[in-house]
Design a protein around this motif. Structure first.
Motif, mmCIF file in Angstrom:
data_model
loop_
_atom_site.group_PDB
_atom_site.id
_atom_site.type_symbol
_atom_site.label_atom_id
_atom_site.label_comp_id
_atom_site.label_asym_id
_atom_site.label_seq_id
_atom_site.Cartn_x
_atom_site.Cartn_y
_atom_site.Cartn_z
ATOM 1 N N GLY A 16 0.831 -1.203 0.000
ATOM 2 C CA GLY A 16 0.000 0.000 0.000
ATOM 3 C C GLY A 16 0.865 1.252 0.000
ATOM 4 N N SER A 17 1.942 1.199 0.772
ATOM 5 C CA SER A 17 2.866 2.328 0.781
ATOM 6 C C SER A 17 3.530 2.496 -0.579
ATOM 7 N N ALA A 18 3.963 1.379 -1.144
ATOM 8 C CA ALA A 18 4.698 1.436 -2.411
ATOM 9 C C ALA A 18 3.806 1.886 -3.566
ATOM 10 N N VAL A 19 2.627 1.293 -3.642
ATOM 11 C CA VAL A 19 1.733 1.625 -4.756
ATOM 12 C C VAL A 19 1.074 2.973 -4.479
ATOM 13 N N GLY A 20 1.343 3.933 -5.347
ATOM 14 C CA GLY A 20 0.780 5.255 -5.112
ATOM 15 C C GLY A 20 0.751 6.059 -6.386
ATOM 16 N N LEU A 21 0.770 7.370 -6.220
ATOM 17 C CA LEU A 21 0.738 8.250 -7.393
ATOM 18 C C LEU A 21 1.929 7.960 -8.305
ATOM 19 N N GLY A 22 3.024 7.538 -7.699
ATOM 20 C CA GLY A 22 4.221 7.212 -8.491
ATOM 21 C C GLY A 22 3.953 6.110 -9.502
ATOM 22 N N ASN A 23 3.128 5.142 -9.146
ATOM 23 C CA ASN A 23 2.832 4.039 -10.071
ATOM 24 C C ASN A 23 1.865 4.466 -11.154
ATOM 25 N N ILE A 24 0.849 5.221 -10.750
ATOM 26 C CA ILE A 24 -0.267 5.417 -11.664
ATOM 27 C C ILE A 24 -0.074 6.582 -12.617
ATOM 28 N N ALA A 26 8.592 16.571 3.987
ATOM 29 C CA ALA A 26 8.649 17.166 2.647
ATOM 30 C C ALA A 26 7.776 16.388 1.665
ATOM 31 N N ILE A 27 7.853 15.064 1.711
ATOM 32 C CA ILE A 27 7.072 14.257 0.762
ATOM 33 C C ILE A 27 5.579 14.429 1.005
ATOM 34 N N LEU A 28 5.194 14.324 2.257
ATOM 35 C CA LEU A 28 3.756 14.385 2.533
ATOM 36 C C LEU A 28 3.182 15.756 2.197
ATOM 37 N N ALA A 64 13.273 3.582 -6.799
ATOM 38 C CA ALA A 64 13.396 3.930 -5.379
ATOM 39 C C ALA A 64 12.137 4.632 -4.874
ATOM 40 N N PHE A 65 11.684 5.618 -5.630
ATOM 41 C CA PHE A 65 10.495 6.360 -5.207
ATOM 42 C C PHE A 65 9.299 5.425 -5.123
ATOM 43 N N SER A 66 9.174 4.572 -6.138
ATOM 44 C CA SER A 66 8.008 3.714 -6.210
ATOM 45 C C SER A 66 7.967 2.685 -5.085
ATOM 46 N N LEU A 67 9.133 2.224 -4.656
ATOM 47 C CA LEU A 67 9.134 1.230 -3.574
ATOM 48 C C LEU A 67 9.086 1.875 -2.186
ATOM 49 N N SER A 68 9.013 3.180 -2.122
ATOM 50 C CA SER A 68 9.001 3.902 -0.831
ATOM 51 C C SER A 68 10.250 3.631 -0.001
ATOM 52 N N ILE A 69 11.384 3.459 -0.671
ATOM 53 C CA ILE A 69 12.593 3.206 0.106
ATOM 54 C C ILE A 69 13.397 4.494 0.280
ATOM 55 N N GLY A 70 14.218 4.523 1.307
ATOM 56 C CA GLY A 70 15.137 5.637 1.475
ATOM 57 C C GLY A 70 14.764 6.667 2.527
ATOM 58 N N MET A 71 13.643 6.484 3.203
ATOM 59 C CA MET A 71 13.300 7.486 4.216
ATOM 60 C C MET A 71 12.771 6.889 5.515
ATOM 61 N N GLY A 72 12.842 5.588 5.625
ATOM 62 C CA GLY A 72 12.459 5.017 6.908
ATOM 63 C C GLY A 72 11.015 4.549 6.998
ATOM 64 N N THR A 73 10.260 4.676 5.916
ATOM 65 C CA THR A 73 8.896 4.134 5.933
ATOM 66 C C THR A 73 8.950 2.652 6.246
ATOM 67 N N LEU A 74 9.877 1.974 5.574
ATOM 68 C CA LEU A 74 9.917 0.526 5.735
ATOM 69 C C LEU A 74 10.701 0.105 6.976
ATOM 70 N N THR A 81 -3.151 4.967 0.885
ATOM 71 C CA THR A 81 -2.353 3.905 1.516
ATOM 72 C C THR A 81 -0.868 4.271 1.509
ATOM 73 N N SER A 82 -0.479 5.260 0.689
ATOM 74 C CA SER A 82 0.898 5.761 0.741
ATOM 75 C C SER A 82 1.042 6.853 1.789
ATOM 76 N N THR A 83 0.079 7.775 1.843
ATOM 77 C CA THR A 83 0.222 8.878 2.808
ATOM 78 C C THR A 83 0.204 8.371 4.260
ATOM 79 N N ILE A 84 -0.578 7.323 4.509
ATOM 80 C CA ILE A 84 -0.582 6.827 5.898
ATOM 81 C C ILE A 84 0.801 6.298 6.284
ATOM 82 N N SER A 85 1.497 5.698 5.318
ATOM 83 C CA SER A 85 2.821 5.158 5.657
ATOM 84 C C SER A 85 3.823 6.276 5.930
ATOM 85 N N VAL A 86 3.634 7.401 5.265
ATOM 86 C CA VAL A 86 4.559 8.518 5.488
ATOM 87 C C VAL A 86 4.245 9.181 6.840
ATOM 88 N N LEU A 87 2.958 9.380 7.118
ATOM 89 C CA LEU A 87 2.600 9.991 8.399
ATOM 90 C C LEU A 87 3.039 9.103 9.570
HETATM 91 N N1 PHE Z 1 5.855 4.918 -3.251
HETATM 92 C C1 PHE Z 1 4.904 5.979 -3.277
HETATM 93 C C2 PHE Z 1 4.346 6.133 -4.692
HETATM 94 O O1 PHE Z 1 4.787 5.499 -5.611
HETATM 95 C C3 PHE Z 1 5.483 7.266 -2.808
HETATM 96 C C4 PHE Z 1 6.196 7.196 -1.505
HETATM 97 C C5 PHE Z 1 7.527 7.520 -1.436
HETATM 98 C C6 PHE Z 1 5.535 6.785 -0.346
HETATM 99 C C7 PHE Z 1 8.232 7.421 -0.252
HETATM 100 C C8 PHE Z 1 6.229 6.674 0.854
HETATM 101 C C9 PHE Z 1 7.563 6.993 0.906
HETATM 102 O O2 PHE Z 1 3.463 6.936 -4.907
#
Ligand code: PHE
Length: 455
Positions: free
Chosen positions: A21-29, A100-102, A223-233, A321-327
């Motif tokens: 849910g975190s990974a799949v977001g605006l970045g995918n679509i 910043a992302i949120l 990287a962006f699409s998998l939500s990696i690099g900022m501690g979400t995971l 489902t992405s914004t909740i993971s960032v918050l």
């Molecule tokens: N992976 C999300 C997307 O593809 C964006 C995202 C990035 C979410 C980093 C959480 C952390 O839309």
């Protein structure tokens, strides 16, 4: 590990639903389909998949490992695993990146709600000029702000409910719905007359379009699409039970994310080809595709209103489902490091992010002229977080696991104290230690110089 002491995911499916849910977001679509078609189609796709396997999964596994081992938020995890060192700064970077992302993500997420309502009311499909419709809305002094705040409120409600009763519960319902709807729209899109050209355009590799920048873009998008690099995971990892196979989970999440990115492309590109061939070459990644071109497609399609409603609904769900993971990154930090209750942490986290977010949204309207380094506030937040902060974050995370945490601790964690045996653990550790840092290092440095690589 006594379960019950810490709110955590209860099932394997719950973990996958939350992380995917975190990974799949605006970045995918809206980003992936466009970036793929503009950068060599199948050639880009192959590079992208290569990076998911070689870098995405190892970084994801590194984050899960850190979080589950430390049983703490992103900041606290580094402090616990490397006491007395400045490694906690990587955690701090993650918290700042989450802000910043949120802030800018909630701007676009808010737009999806407006478009959902416009689709339902019938206004959207009666619009003559889609560009004007979008411009009127996005520059409006308060309408986009209201939607952004509504979206932040939805996000806060889920996060406030906790891991089990909030994040897991909702993602377990929403992710299967999302998948079914995407498949449904994709089937309709590829069966439109003339869609075949779009499918070809999407998948036939054009190696001539591949250059150094394309390669970097594929890595950045991964990287962006998998939500990696900022501690979400890292944060989600801290809620994963000790008997979960982290490598398998990482692979499954990456598979889900990549499949949905490809399905989204099949949903978007062939439809655009069926109705307005040639347009796509000139488009830049941004609001245009989803908020201007697609509404035109829906208008021309029989039953378009249904597809418009479904599309904006699924976009909003994917964003939520992405914004909740960032918050949750921020909330877990406030809760564990500053001893706030979950309620107080959610309130303070979401309100302070919303304040920043309001400026991002207003940078399309009243603050359009206000620029820093030649960019609006939205542009700057987007660029700085996705291009710079995420890539440096991912780099530091693999260096941490490969060189500071070391092999014994890593092996202990991924094998569940020796219960799982696989040659893959050694291979992945090798990648984490040697290959990933070099590859990400190149992108992190290049990202400073080439605009538009990630995010
Ligand atoms: N992976 C999300 C997307 O593809 C964006 C995202 C990035 C979410 C980093 C959480 C952390 O839309």
């Amino acid at each position: 590990m006594p379960s019950g002491s810490r709110d955590s995911f209860t099932s394997k499916f719950g973990i996958i639903a939350a992380a995917a849910g975190s990974a799949v977001g605006l970045g995918n679509i809206w980003r992936f389909p466009l970036v793929t078609t503009q950068n060599g189609g199948g050639a880009f796709l192959l590079l992208y998949i290569g990076f998911i396997l070689l870098i995405g999964i190892p970084v994801m596994l590194s984050e899960f490992t850190i979080g589950r081992r430390a049983q703490l938020n992103a900041f606290g995890s580094f402090k616990k695993l490397a006491p007395g060192t400045p490694w906690y700064l990587v955690g701090s970077l993650g918290i700042v990146t989450a802000f910043a992302i949120l802030a800018f993500y909630s701007t676009v997420a808010g737009w999806t709600l407006e478009y959902l309502v416009q689709s339902i009311s019938g206004k959207l499909l009666h619009t003559q000029d889609m560009e004007k419709n979008f411009a009127d809305f996005s520059t409006h002094p308060y309408r986009p702000l209201v939607w952004q705040l509504v979206f932040m409120l939805l996000t806060a409600v889920v996060v406030y409910a906790g891991i089990q009763k909030g994040i897991e519960k909702y993602t377990k319902i929403l992710m299967p719905i999302l998948l079914v709807l995407i498949i449904f729209v994709a089937i309709r899109a590829v069966s439109l007359p003339g869609a075949g050209e779009g499918v070809k355009y999407l998948f036939v590799p054009d190696w001539g379009a591949v250059n150094f920048k394309t390669v970097l873009m594929a890595l950045g998008q991964a990287a962006f699409s998998l939500s990696i690099g900022m501690g979400t995971l890292i944060t989600y990892g801290s809620y994963i039970q000790k008997d979960n196979n982290l490598l398998k989970t990482s692979a499954q999440v990456a598979l889900a994310d990549t499949s949905i990115a490809i399905l989204s492309s099949l949903m978007v590109i062939p439809a655009i080809f069926a109705f307005s061939v040639g347009y796509i070459d000139q488009m830049s990644p941004g609001p245009g595709l989803v908020f201007e071109v697609l509404p035109n497609v829906f208008k021309s399609m029989s039953g378009g209103i249904i597809f418009a409603i479904i599309f904006f609904f699924l976009l909003a769900v994917a964003a939520l489902t992405s914004t909740i993971s960032v918050l949750e990154v921020v909330v877990a930090y406030l809760k564990e490091e500053l001893n706030f209750s979950r309620g107080k942490a959610t309130l303070i986290g979401s309100v302070s992010i919303s304040v920043l977010g309001v400026f991002a949204t207003m940078s399309f309207g009243p603050l359009a002229e206000f620029q820093i380094f030649g960019q609006t506030i939205f542009g700057l937040l987007n660029y700085a977080s996705a291009n710079i902060m995420l890539t440096f974050g991912a780099l530091l995370i693999v260096i941490f696991v490969g060189w500071r945490m070391r092999k014994i601790a890593f092996m202990e964690e991924v094998s569940n104290n020796g219960e799982l045996v696989s040659i893959m653990f050694k291979i992945v550790f090798f990648i984490i230690r040697y290959i990933a840092p070099v590859a990400i290092g190149i992108i992190a440095v290049a990202a400073l110089f080439i605009k538009g690589i990630t995010g």
